[in-house]
Design an enzyme around this catalytic site. Structure first.
Site, short mmCIF file in Angstrom:
data_model
loop_
_atom_site.label_atom_id
_atom_site.label_comp_id
_atom_site.label_asym_id
_atom_site.label_seq_id
_atom_site.Cartn_x
_atom_site.Cartn_y
_atom_site.Cartn_z
N ALA A 192 -43.33 -75.00 -11.62
CA ALA A 192 -42.64 -74.00 -12.45
C ALA A 192 -42.57 -72.68 -11.71
O ALA A 192 -43.39 -72.38 -10.85
CB ALA A 192 -43.37 -73.82 -13.78
N ASP A 193 -41.57 -71.89 -12.09
CA ASP A 193 -41.48 -70.52 -11.58
C ASP A 193 -40.97 -69.61 -12.68
O ASP A 193 -40.04 -69.96 -13.41
CB ASP A 193 -40.54 -70.43 -10.38
CG ASP A 193 -40.60 -69.04 -9.75
OD1 ASP A 193 -41.60 -68.76 -9.06
OD2 ASP A 193 -39.68 -68.23 -9.99
N THR A 194 -41.60 -68.44 -12.80
CA THR A 194 -41.24 -67.47 -13.82
C THR A 194 -40.65 -66.22 -13.18
O THR A 194 -41.21 -65.69 -12.21
CB THR A 194 -42.48 -67.09 -14.67
OG1 THR A 194 -42.99 -68.26 -15.30
CG2 THR A 194 -42.11 -66.06 -15.74
#
EC number: 3.6.1.9
Length: 207
Positions: free
Chosen positions: A78-80
């Protein structure tokens, strides 16, 4: 569960691990992916989050392919990204960066995008992007100095962690709260369940 397929989390984030644990899911291994998270010039926030989540998944996949115990596992990355308009805020590492982020967020709306990338045991890539809108109160210089002094912001997208002191800055939040923490839980569990990973709880029918 005997015979349960393995799950690898391609992240060293304690927050993402805690969110999965909250849903009754314990990854079998952590494989943080070392990728350059610098946005490409002119890149939009959504595209940046999607690209980096995919890059993390690909890097971690290369790692587990060399590990007999983990080859063929489910892999989650995941990446935010935090953005004001089209401007992507950094994952603050310096006090000046954190202060600049907070001044930019003060009294304004911003958006938090988290891209989740799942790699199945057959190495098919599945991706979701979740957006949450957040509005901060107007921050005084004392608010900013106090928060920067706490150190909670270090390494966080946009220079804040909503699950800590900065939660008191939030006037309004529209969308997934866990997305702002770093992993949109409903969508992540739906993605896993939809690709055949056994979900322990009956509260979600991920069809």
């Amino acid at each position: 569960m005997l015979g349960r397929p393995k799950l690898v989390l391609a992240s060293g984030s304690p927050r993402r691990l805690a969110l999965l644990n909250q849903a009754g899911i314990e990854p079998d291994a952590l494989r943080p992916a070392d990728v350059d998270e610098t946005p490409i010039r002119g890149e939009l926030p959504r595209a940046c989050a999607n690209r980096l989540a995919r890059a993390k998944a690909e890097a971690a996949l290369q790692s587990i392919q060399l590990d007999d115990d983990l080859r063929g596992s489910y892999l989650l990355a995941a990446d935010t990204v935090v953005a004001v308009g089209r401007r992507i805020l950094p994952k603050a590492e310096l006090t000046d960066e954190a202060s600049q982020c907070l001044r930019l967020l003060s009294g304004r709306n911003h958006r938090v995008y988290t891209a989740v990338c799942l790699v199945t045991p057959k190495e098919a890539f599945r991706q979701r992007l979740v957006e949450t809108r957040v509005r901060f109160k107007r921050l005084s210089e004392e608010d900013i100095a106090g928060y920067v002094g706490s150190g909670e912001w270090r390494g966080k997208a946009g220079g804040y962690a909503v699950q800590g002191i900065a939660g008191s800055f939030v006037v309004k939040l529209v969308g997934s709260y866990t997305n702002v923490v770093g992993l949109p839980l409903y969508e992540t569990i739906s993605l896993l369940g939809g690709e055949g990973f056994p979900i322990r709880h009956g509260w979600l029918n991920a069809g």
